[in-house]
Design a protein around this motif. Structure first.
Motif, mmCIF file in Angstrom:
data_model
loop_
_atom_site.group_PDB
_atom_site.id
_atom_site.type_symbol
_atom_site.label_atom_id
_atom_site.label_comp_id
_atom_site.label_asym_id
_atom_site.label_seq_id
_atom_site.Cartn_x
_atom_site.Cartn_y
_atom_site.Cartn_z
ATOM 1 N N TYR A 183 4.649 6.220 -0.621
ATOM 2 C CA TYR A 183 4.677 7.450 0.172
ATOM 3 C C TYR A 183 3.631 8.439 -0.327
ATOM 4 N N ALA A 184 3.141 9.255 0.592
ATOM 5 C CA ALA A 184 2.187 10.314 0.263
ATOM 6 C C ALA A 184 2.562 11.568 1.036
ATOM 7 N N ASN A 185 2.232 12.718 0.485
ATOM 8 C CA ASN A 185 2.592 13.994 1.102
ATOM 9 C C ASN A 185 1.395 14.912 1.353
ATOM 10 N N GLY A 186 0.186 14.431 1.058
ATOM 11 C CA GLY A 186 -0.983 15.276 1.241
ATOM 12 C C GLY A 186 -1.394 15.408 2.694
ATOM 13 N N HIS A 187 -1.423 14.279 3.421
ATOM 14 C CA HIS A 187 -1.824 14.319 4.825
ATOM 15 C C HIS A 187 -0.727 14.928 5.685
ATOM 16 N N THR A 188 0.487 14.459 5.489
ATOM 17 C CA THR A 188 1.667 14.995 6.151
ATOM 18 C C THR A 188 2.869 14.613 5.309
ATOM 19 N N GLU A 189 4.011 15.180 5.612
ATOM 20 C CA GLU A 189 5.198 14.943 4.804
ATOM 21 C C GLU A 189 5.658 13.493 4.883
ATOM 22 N N LYS A 190 5.771 12.838 3.720
ATOM 23 C CA LYS A 190 6.318 11.485 3.577
ATOM 24 C C LYS A 190 5.650 10.460 4.506
ATOM 25 N N MET A 191 4.335 10.416 4.451
ATOM 26 C CA MET A 191 3.610 9.362 5.148
ATOM 27 C C MET A 191 3.810 8.050 4.407
ATOM 28 N N ILE A 192 3.981 6.969 5.163
ATOM 29 C CA ILE A 192 4.273 5.655 4.584
ATOM 30 C C ILE A 192 2.991 4.843 4.447
ATOM 31 N N MET A 193 2.824 4.192 3.296
ATOM 32 C CA MET A 193 1.704 3.293 3.052
ATOM 33 C C MET A 193 2.275 1.942 2.607
ATOM 34 N N PRO A 194 2.338 0.958 3.496
ATOM 35 C CA PRO A 194 2.906 -0.348 3.133
ATOM 36 C C PRO A 194 1.995 -1.128 2.182
ATOM 37 N N LYS A 195 2.592 -1.651 1.130
ATOM 38 C CA LYS A 195 1.899 -2.551 0.191
ATOM 39 C C LYS A 195 2.448 -3.952 0.437
ATOM 40 N N ILE A 196 1.568 -4.855 0.857
ATOM 41 C CA ILE A 196 1.980 -6.170 1.334
ATOM 42 C C ILE A 196 1.506 -7.238 0.358
ATOM 43 N N LYS A 197 2.438 -8.013 -0.132
ATOM 44 C CA LYS A 197 2.130 -9.111 -1.050
ATOM 45 C C LYS A 197 2.099 -10.411 -0.269
ATOM 46 N N GLN A 198 0.959 -11.092 -0.308
ATOM 47 C CA GLN A 198 0.799 -12.375 0.375
ATOM 48 C C GLN A 198 0.196 -13.371 -0.612
ATOM 49 N N GLY A 199 1.023 -14.223 -1.142
ATOM 50 C CA GLY A 199 0.538 -15.159 -2.157
ATOM 51 C C GLY A 199 0.023 -14.397 -3.363
ATOM 52 N N SER A 200 -1.212 -14.675 -3.750
ATOM 53 C CA SER A 200 -1.804 -13.995 -4.901
ATOM 54 C C SER A 200 -2.525 -12.709 -4.498
ATOM 55 N N ASN A 201 -2.529 -12.390 -3.215
ATOM 56 C CA ASN A 201 -3.230 -11.209 -2.726
ATOM 57 C C ASN A 201 -2.259 -10.069 -2.427
ATOM 58 N N THR A 202 -2.726 -8.849 -2.676
ATOM 59 C CA THR A 202 -1.956 -7.655 -2.335
ATOM 60 C C THR A 202 -2.824 -6.741 -1.489
ATOM 61 N N TYR A 203 -2.273 -6.318 -0.359
ATOM 62 C CA TYR A 203 -2.983 -5.449 0.579
ATOM 63 C C TYR A 203 -2.263 -4.110 0.653
ATOM 64 N N LEU A 204 -3.027 -3.027 0.572
ATOM 65 C CA LEU A 204 -2.464 -1.688 0.723
ATOM 66 C C LEU A 204 -3.013 -1.075 1.998
ATOM 67 N N PHE A 205 -2.151 -0.918 2.995
ATOM 68 C CA PHE A 205 -2.512 -0.207 4.213
ATOM 69 C C PHE A 205 -2.354 1.275 3.893
ATOM 70 N N ILE A 206 -3.462 1.911 3.577
ATOM 71 C CA ILE A 206 -3.417 3.217 2.917
ATOM 72 C C ILE A 206 -3.313 4.385 3.888
ATOM 73 N N ALA A 207 -3.237 4.080 5.193
ATOM 74 C CA ALA A 207 -3.024 5.075 6.246
ATOM 75 C C ALA A 207 -4.044 6.202 6.134
ATOM 76 N N ASP A 208 -3.630 7.431 6.399
ATOM 77 C CA ASP A 208 -4.596 8.529 6.458
ATOM 78 C C ASP A 208 -4.868 9.183 5.102
ATOM 79 N N THR A 209 -4.382 8.593 4.020
ATOM 80 C CA THR A 209 -4.815 9.062 2.701
ATOM 81 C C THR A 209 -6.295 8.751 2.513
#
Length: 277
Positions: A183-209
């Motif tokens: 979660y982040a609060n700089g862009h807006t209150e409690k914006m969600i940023m999903p961190k996705i684990k796929q095998g040995s890879n990790t992806y962060l959909f960092i949204a508007d941060t």
């Protein structure tokens, strides 16, 4: 697990608003502007098939609003939310969960549509649960003057009226062990940023941060952010995790590039490599 990039189309926003106090002579080297100082941005969403859930992360702006409203944002390109989902091999009825990183119109508008008679709003994904954070929901339905124009009632109230609305902070492990919500609060209150684990890879959909590769440099913060100094602190913290753990960052608005590897240099955090997934 399968991860698909979903193209919900491009739109235009003022370059100065997207880069805040950063001078145009600096940001325009990476993101060009037209004669009206408008820059093209993609509404990039993700479709994640975990094997038990089909999760749509964000949904673009949709097409509910009238032509005058649409003209403010200069929709362009071939991207289309539903067609992109079908191209990935799925139909809207198969989506089990719609995760809204936040409820600004360009991230949730496509989740609600007019019915065939255009006399009633309905869910675009009728079999899905619609997810946001409870504090962000309260923030959106009681908007401050700064964000009021982006929290559109027609985009969000139908989620509640249909009984589909769920809160990420009220259900534990709603998306399984492979998806963690930051979660982040700089862009807006409690914006969600999903961190996705796929095998040995990790992806962060960092949204508007960090909406694009041009925003990786910590001081490059959007004028839209409600707490810009907090955004800078959040970027520092997140980018350290990204570099230390070799995560892939996925951008929601970069006009060309889906993702990047990040590195720490003598001048701070910078893009090491840009690529499409």
């Amino acid at each position: 697990m399968q991860i698909h990039v979903i193209d919900a189309g491009h739109f235009k926003l003022d370059g100065g608003a997207m880069f805040g106090v950063v001078p145009k002579t600096l940001w325009s080297r990476q993101i060009p502007a037209d004669e009206h100082n408008l820059c093209s941005w993609m509404m990039r969403c993700l479709l994640v098939n975990t094997g038990t859930q089909l999760i749509l992360i964000d949904s673009g702006m949709g097409d509910k609003q009238d032509a005058k409203w649409q003209s403010y944002y200069y929709r362009h390109g071939d991207g289309d939310l539903i067609q992109s989902i079908k191209k990935a091999g799925y139909s809207p009825t198969e989506v089990t969960d719609v995760l809204c990183t936040h409820l600004h119109f360009d991230h949730c508008g496509g989740a609600v549509k007019w019915n065939s008679s255009k006399d009633r709003l309905e869910l675009t994904f009728p079999n899905a649960r619609y997810w946001t954070h409870s504090a962000h929901w309260d923030w959106a339905i009681n908007p401050n003057p700064r964000e009021k124009a982006t929290f559109l009632t027609e985009n969000i109230i139908p989620m509640q009226q249909t009984g589909a609305l769920c809160f990420t902070d009220k259900v534990e492990n709603a998306f399984g062990q492979s998806i963690e919500l930051l979660y982040a609060n700089g862009h807006t209150e409690k914006m969600i940023m999903p961190k996705i684990k796929q095998g040995s890879n990790t992806y962060l959909f960092i949204a508007d941060t960090i909406p694009s590769h041009a925003h990786v440099h910590v001081p490059y913060v959007m004028g839209y952010d409600i707490r810009p100094l907090e955004t800078m602190s959040e970027k520092e913290r997140l980018l350290k995790q990204v570099v230390d753990n070799n995560w892939t960052v996925i951008f929601d608005h970069d006009p060309v590039h889906d993702a990047a590897y990040i590195q720490l240099t003598e001048k701070g955090y910078r893009v090491a490599e840009l690529f499409n997934l």
